[in-house]
Each structure stands twice: as C-alpha cells, then as structure tokens.
Design an enzyme around this catalytic site. Sequence first.
Site, PDB file in Angstrom:
ATOM      1  N   ASN A  38       0.820  -1.216   0.000  1.00  0.00           N
ATOM      2  CA  ASN A  38       0.000   0.000   0.000  1.00  0.00           C
ATOM      3  C   ASN A  38       0.853   1.265   0.000  1.00  0.00           C
ATOM      4  O   ASN A  38       0.330   2.378   0.062  1.00  0.00           O
ATOM      5  CB  ASN A  38      -0.959   0.012   1.205  1.00  0.00           C
ATOM      6  N   LEU A  67      -8.117 -10.005   0.398  1.00  0.00           N
ATOM      7  CA  LEU A  67      -7.505 -10.068  -0.921  1.00  0.00           C
ATOM      8  C   LEU A  67      -7.874 -11.409  -1.550  1.00  0.00           C
ATOM      9  O   LEU A  67      -7.756 -12.454  -0.900  1.00  0.00           O
ATOM     10  CB  LEU A  67      -5.982  -9.940  -0.797  1.00  0.00           C
ATOM     11  N   LYS A 109      -5.799 -20.437   3.869  1.00  0.00           N
ATOM     12  CA  LYS A 109      -6.694 -21.548   4.183  1.00  0.00           C
ATOM     13  C   LYS A 109      -7.528 -21.936   2.965  1.00  0.00           C
ATOM     14  O   LYS A 109      -7.687 -23.121   2.644  1.00  0.00           O
ATOM     15  CB  LYS A 109      -7.606 -21.162   5.344  1.00  0.00           C
ATOM     16  N   TYR A 149       3.396  -2.390  17.865  1.00  0.00           N
ATOM     17  CA  TYR A 149       4.172  -3.293  17.000  1.00  0.00           C
ATOM     18  C   TYR A 149       4.465  -4.606  17.717  1.00  0.00           C
ATOM     19  O   TYR A 149       4.188  -5.689  17.183  1.00  0.00           O
ATOM     20  CB  TYR A 149       5.470  -2.601  16.590  1.00  0.00           C
ATOM     21  N   LYS A 153       2.570  -8.064  16.598  1.00  0.00           N
ATOM     22  CA  LYS A 153       3.305  -9.208  16.049  1.00  0.00           C
ATOM     23  C   LYS A 153       3.121 -10.454  16.910  1.00  0.00           C
ATOM     24  O   LYS A 153       3.049 -11.579  16.392  1.00  0.00           O
ATOM     25  CB  LYS A 153       4.790  -8.865  15.946  1.00  0.00           C
ATOM     26  N   THR A 179      18.050  -6.026  10.697  1.00  0.00           N
ATOM     27  CA  THR A 179      18.542  -6.296   9.349  1.00  0.00           C
ATOM     28  C   THR A 179      18.771  -4.969   8.635  1.00  0.00           C
ATOM     29  O   THR A 179      18.023  -4.011   8.834  1.00  0.00           O
ATOM     30  CB  THR A 179      17.524  -7.155   8.572  1.00  0.00           C
ATOM     31  N   HIS A 185      14.849   2.681   4.032  1.00  0.00           N
ATOM     32  CA  HIS A 185      14.316   4.033   3.935  1.00  0.00           C
ATOM     33  C   HIS A 185      15.251   4.973   4.688  1.00  0.00           C
ATOM     34  O   HIS A 185      15.622   4.700   5.836  1.00  0.00           O
ATOM     35  CB  HIS A 185      12.912   4.087   4.545  1.00  0.00           C
TER      36      HIS A 185
END
Length: 325
Positions: A38, A67, A109, A149, A153, A179, A185
């Site tokens: 997005n 989706l 699924k 966050y 998660k 990482t 960015h």
Amino acid sequence: MRQSTSKRVLVTGGAGFLGSHLCERLLADGHEVLCVDNYFTGSRHNIVHLMDHPDFELLRHDITWPLYVEVDQIYNLACPASPVHYQHDPVQTTKTSVLGAINMLGLAKRLRARILQASTSEVYGDPDVHPQPEDYRGNVNTTGPRACYDEGKRCAETLFFDYHRQHGLPIKVVRIFNTYGPRMHPNDGRVVSNFIVQALQGRPLTIYGDGSQTRSFCYVDDLIEGFVRFMDTPEQHTGPLNLGNPGEFTIRELADMVIRLTNSSSKIIAKPLPQDDPKQRRPDIARAKALLDWEPKVRLEEGLKRTIAYFDRALDRHELARAAE
C-alpha cells in the site's frame, strides 16, 4: 523455459526494504511473483527494476482488507517495522499486524497455500535472557509506545499457530532480528540508516543513552536466504525460528565504524534513551543452523560498505537532506 518447481508466490509488503529483496530473489529462482503493497513505507522505486520482468506483477492493496488472488505460497511481510513509522499511526500498525494476519491466513486456508509470517525479535521486548532463544517468552510492555508493534506481532504469531492447530494450515514463523542493507528508507529511524545519512551529511551521529546498548546486525541477503530455505522445509517445521546475526556490537561501536567507512568528520552526540528501548538484542540461531544449515556470511563492515554505497549512489545530497527533515 519455466522450471517444473516454479510457484506463484504472493509477497505482501513487497515494495518495502525486505520485500523488494525477497521479490528479486524469488524471480531469480524462477518463480512468478505477485507483489502487494500500500506504499505506506514501501516505494515503487524499490521494485522499479522488476517491473518489466515477465513473471512480476504489482498490486496496490492494504492487507487490512481481504484479498482474493490465486497463489501457491504467501510471504506476509506487510507492516511498518521501524519505530518512527509504526508509532506514527499505532492503531493502524496493530490493525496491519492482526487484521492483515487474519486476511492472509484466510486466503492461505482457502488455497491450502503455505504461508510464512515475518515476525520480529521485538516479541522478546527488553529481554532479561541473553541471547534470546525461541522458547524465551519475552519481557514486553503491553501499554507502552512500542506495544502497537510488539503486541501486534505477538498476536499475529498466535493467529498463525491457531490456524495451524485448528485448520492444519502449513505455516512458517520467522523472528527477524535487526537487518540492514540497500533500499532501507533513509528516514526510517533505524540506527544503521540514521548513522549513514548523518555521516554522509557531516551531521552529528545521534546515540541514545551512553551507546552501550547492543544490537546484532544481519545483512539483507543473508536474511532472505534464511527465508527461502525455511519456506522449503517440510511442513512439520513451523517455527518460530530466529533469523539474525549473532555478532553483537554496541551502538557506539557501530557509530565509530560508520564514521570511519564514510570518511566523515561527524561527531557523536548523546540523547536520552527512549522508553522501552531494549538494552541488548542478540539471537540464538542454533535452531536455524541445525534445520537450515544457515548462518550469516556477510560481515558487518562489508555489509555497511555496500549499504553506504547505496545511499551515496542512489540518493543525492538534496534528497538525503529532505528525508532527514
């Protein structure tokens, strides 16, 4: 000629830092790739070099909405992953982790598709066990500014394992440690990109506290290799699985290395430590070594050289200045 083992693979968050590298790798391995993003933190610039590839397809979509596509495998990477971005709209961050997981699991699924969840070392919070093995349950502040966050998660992991237990869904859950690499960015607030941008501009490098807190830095190519290997393991191997570099450096050591590698005249300044900022973070990767025959190969200095070259080459100084404002 297409390989007989070729699959159609969905990568959510595919225009982001990690997602773009994963898309690139999957195409190189002979798969068809459907990249979904997005563009909240992802960018078309990250995948523009893939746009003309005959097996690459791009779809703008927010996974907090369902989706409906046809794929063989799903890598669920969609979620802002840096504090600057995930704290900008914390409610949306939680929705992306939780509703996004529900929607992608529902899709998997229906298709009986194997699905990999990009979880995070943040599920360990500010750990009191070091290094962090997968069976450590963490020390997370459920009401703090990072909880959108961290807890998002953690809930996503719960959903993945419940879909596995209740519906027999083939899942893979990886916990990603810090990482870095090209396509980060420049204004994501992460320590590697912060230091490189500041050093290239000759501005002071900002550390928090006294810089003695530690992190482990994994180069992006090593992480993606771990993703691909884990996705290809037999179904009984669900994870969670730590993926990261067990080499441990203090933040001040990282700052000194970036200054040296950029030949910068930047100084180091200190600011107060943010709330709930982990004091130490290092993965125990014994499971990944045993299961995948995997461990990081790129040393921090070499990875930083590649990342610095990317920032220096791909972003001119005016763009860096705007990004840092």
